[in-house]
Design an enzyme around this catalytic site. Structure first.
Site, PDB file in Angstrom:
ATOM      1  N   ARG A   1       0.806  -1.220   0.000  1.00 30.44           N
ATOM      2  CA  ARG A   1       0.000   0.000   0.000  1.00 30.44           C
ATOM      3  C   ARG A   1       0.842   1.273   0.000  1.00 30.44           C
ATOM      4  NH1 ARG A   1      -2.687  -4.164   1.724  1.00 30.44           N
ATOM      5  NH2 ARG A   1      -0.644  -4.649   2.548  1.00 30.44           N
ATOM      6  N   THR A   2       1.824   1.336   0.903  1.00 32.12           N
ATOM      7  CA  THR A   2       2.571   2.586   1.067  1.00 32.12           C
ATOM      8  C   THR A   2       3.386   2.879  -0.189  1.00 32.12           C
ATOM      9  OG1 THR A   2       2.710   1.930   3.385  1.00 32.12           O
ATOM     10  CG2 THR A   2       4.021   3.826   2.710  1.00 32.12           C
TER      11      THR A   2
ATOM     12  N   ARG B   1      10.994   4.019   4.558  1.00 32.76           N
ATOM     13  CA  ARG B   1      10.541   2.926   5.442  1.00 32.76           C
ATOM     14  C   ARG B   1      11.800   2.241   5.958  1.00 32.76           C
ATOM     15  NH1 ARG B   1       5.630  -1.334   4.632  1.00 32.76           N
ATOM     16  NH2 ARG B   1       4.566   0.608   5.148  1.00 32.76           N
TER      17      ARG B   1
ATOM     18  N   HIS C   1       4.053   4.924  12.462  1.00 34.33           N
ATOM     19  CA  HIS C   1       3.561   4.759  11.078  1.00 34.33           C
ATOM     20  C   HIS C   1       2.573   5.903  10.794  1.00 34.33           C
ATOM     21  CE1 HIS C   1       2.768   3.073   7.313  1.00 34.33           C
ATOM     22  NE2 HIS C   1       2.074   1.987   7.621  1.00 34.33           N
TER      23      HIS C   1
ATOM     24  N   GLN D   1      -0.234   6.076   7.979  1.00 32.46           N
ATOM     25  CA  GLN D   1      -1.363   5.159   8.155  1.00 32.46           C
ATOM     26  C   GLN D   1      -2.516   5.845   8.896  1.00 32.46           C
ATOM     27  OE1 GLN D   1      -1.719   1.820   7.104  1.00 32.46           O
ATOM     28  NE2 GLN D   1      -3.832   2.290   7.670  1.00 32.46           N
TER      29      GLN D   1
ATOM     30  N   ASP E   1      -3.944  -4.826  14.509  1.00 35.44           N
ATOM     31  CA  ASP E   1      -2.802  -4.895  13.585  1.00 35.44           C
ATOM     32  C   ASP E   1      -2.237  -6.295  13.755  1.00 35.44           C
ATOM     33  OD1 ASP E   1      -0.570  -4.367  11.986  1.00 35.44           O
ATOM     34  OD2 ASP E   1       0.393  -2.999  13.419  1.00 35.44           O
TER      35      ASP E   1
ATOM     36  N   CYS F   1      -4.782  -1.809   9.287  1.00 38.68           N
ATOM     37  CA  CYS F   1      -3.879  -1.180   8.308  1.00 38.68           C
ATOM     38  C   CYS F   1      -3.579  -2.091   7.126  1.00 38.68           C
ATOM     39  CB  CYS F   1      -2.574  -0.788   8.989  1.00 38.68           C
ATOM     40  SG  CYS F   1      -1.680  -2.190   9.712  1.00 38.68           S
TER      41      CYS F   1
HETATM   42  N1   CP Z   1      -0.514  -0.532   5.780  1.00 42.32           N
HETATM   43  C1   CP Z   1       0.682  -0.591   5.177  1.00 42.32           C
HETATM   44  O1   CP Z   1       1.613   0.153   5.499  1.00 42.32           O
HETATM   45  O2   CP Z   1       0.773  -1.526   4.183  1.00 42.32           O
HETATM   46  P1   CP Z   1       2.099  -1.869   3.377  1.00 42.32           P
HETATM   47  O3   CP Z   1       3.071  -2.500   4.358  1.00 42.32           O
HETATM   48  O4   CP Z   1       1.660  -2.839   2.328  1.00 42.32           O
HETATM   49  O5   CP Z   1       2.671  -0.611   2.808  1.00 42.32           O
HETATM   50  N1  NVA Z   2       2.922  -3.279  12.555  1.00 40.95           N
HETATM   51  C1  NVA Z   2       3.068  -3.700  11.185  1.00 40.95           C
HETATM   52  C2  NVA Z   2       2.446  -2.687  10.287  1.00 40.95           C
HETATM   53  C3  NVA Z   2       2.475  -3.050   8.821  1.00 40.95           C
HETATM   54  C4  NVA Z   2       1.871  -1.986   7.947  1.00 40.95           C
HETATM   55  C5  NVA Z   2       4.528  -3.899  10.848  1.00 40.95           C
HETATM   56  O1  NVA Z   2       5.359  -3.069  11.296  1.00 40.95           O
HETATM   57  O2  NVA Z   2       4.864  -4.850  10.181  1.00 40.95           O
END
Ligand code: CP
Ligand code: NVA
Length: 340
Positions: A59-60, A108, A135, A138, A247, A289
């Site tokens: 998504r991001t 990220r 995050h 989100q 989550d 998310c």
């Molecule tokens: N929600 C979210 O950050 O998804 P991705 O890890 O797929 O970017």
């Molecule tokens: N808490 C999760 C969020 C993913 C969007 C992770 O860090 O993997």
């Protein structure tokens, strides 16, 4: 780092950008055959944005790439095997070099300290695309989704004038989070109370699942703690909840702890029965998310009529687009913004 009004301004701007980019969604356009096509702001025209992703993303990443195209710019995706960062080069040197060539960095990372270092040494704005502790983008999408679905939370609607009249106002909500004290929850802790909502959290009692000190310090510094209840009983957490959120129990990088975590989180799965027994608002809605595993929420809730998870995923794009437009394109979080 945004103030409460800046968060709402960003979300309002995302709502405007969405309506400009998808004009058939705007209420005034629905019955008009010849909807005038408008272009969203071209604030990234001739600009390049680097996307540093040291972890996976659907998504991001796709939101960032597609939003940059709509703003007229070019996004460079730099995965963990593509650049020298982390192997031959420090975040400090990487930030200076990328900042000399590009107009924004969306990163990220693993440890949160890495993005702090990028931000400290970058000559251009750095946005967090997820770190071990936070995050933020989100939560912008989650807030937009709740405002767009404000009608579902009536009848006790208390209108509060927002900076953008087209963003539906939202009555004060009780938001419950059942699960791990991880990055997504941490941004909920510093966001919802500042927007007038109450937060109720249940995480397993072991120290590993409590809020990290650095996060709680920020929560108290912002005065958010007075609107947060935190315990270990998921039924107690969902009491009176209008929205229930969870989550994954195993965040990226925690795969080796899977077996232990599945044991420790037993009983924390979000289900109809849990929310009924806990006394959630009978009309409660569900956010996640994504990506989702069946451990933390069952199919009945995830794919059921309470679930807002796919509009929430769609809204990652419009909120990231708003952040890129204001912070990378216009370098401006003050005043009113036009979407085109
Ligand atoms: N929600 C979210 O950050 O998804 P991705 O890890 O797929 O970017
Ligand atoms: N808490 C999760 C969020 C993913 C969007 C992770 O860090 O993997």
């Amino acid at each position: 780092d945004l103030t409460g009004p800046q968060i709402l301004r960003m979300v309002s701007h995302a709502h405007s950008l969405k309506q400009v980019s998808l004009p058939w969604l705007a209420p005034q356009s629905r019955n008009q055959k010849n909807t005038r096509l408008r272009m969203p702001s071209q604030s990234l025209f001739n600009k390049s944005i680097t996307l540093i992703f040291s972890k996976r993303s659907t998504r991001t990443r796709v939101s960032a790439e597609t939003a940059t195209v709509l703003l007229g710019g070019r996004a460079l995706f730099l995965g963990h095997d593509d650049i020298q960062l982390g192997v031959n080069e420090s975040p400090r040197d990487t930030a200076r070099v990328l900042g000399g060539m590009c107009q924004g960095i969306f990163a990220r990372v693993g440890d949160h300290a890495e993005i702090e270092e990028l931000a400290k040494y970058s000559p251009v704005p750095v946005l967090n695309a997820l770190s071990s502790l936070w995050h933020p983008t989100q939560i912008l999408a989650d807030v937009l989704t709740l405002h767009e679905h404000a009608h579902l939370f009536e009848p006790t609607q208390i209108p509060s004038p927002g900076p953008n009249k087209s963003l539906p106002s939202l009555r004060p909500l009780t938001v419950a989070y059942v699960g791990d004290s991880a990055n997504v929850l941490h941004d909920m802790l510093v966001t919802y109370p500042r927007l007038g909502h109450k937060l109720r959290v249940a995480s397993p009692p072991q120290p590993a699942y409590q809020c990290p000190k650095a996060v709680w310090d920020r929560v108290t510094e912002l005065g958010c703690n007075k609107d947060i209840w935190w315990g270990s009983d998921p039924r107690e957490a969902v009491n009176g909840a209008d929205v229930v959120v969870t989550d994954t129990w195993i965040s990226m990088g925690q795969e080796a702890e899977k077996e232990q975590r599945l044991k420790d989180f037993a009983g924390y799965q979000v289900t109809e029965a849990l929310c009924r027994e806990g006394g959630a608002n009978p009309n409660w809605k569900f956010l996640h998310c994504l990506p989702r595993k069946k451990d933390e929420v069952d199919d009945e809730v995830f794919y059921g009529p309470r679930s807002l998870v796919f509009p929430e995923a769609d809204n990652r794009k419009w909120t990231i687009m708003a952040a890129f437009d204001l912070l990378f394109g216009k370098w401006d979080l003050t005043g009113e913004h036009s979407a085109d």
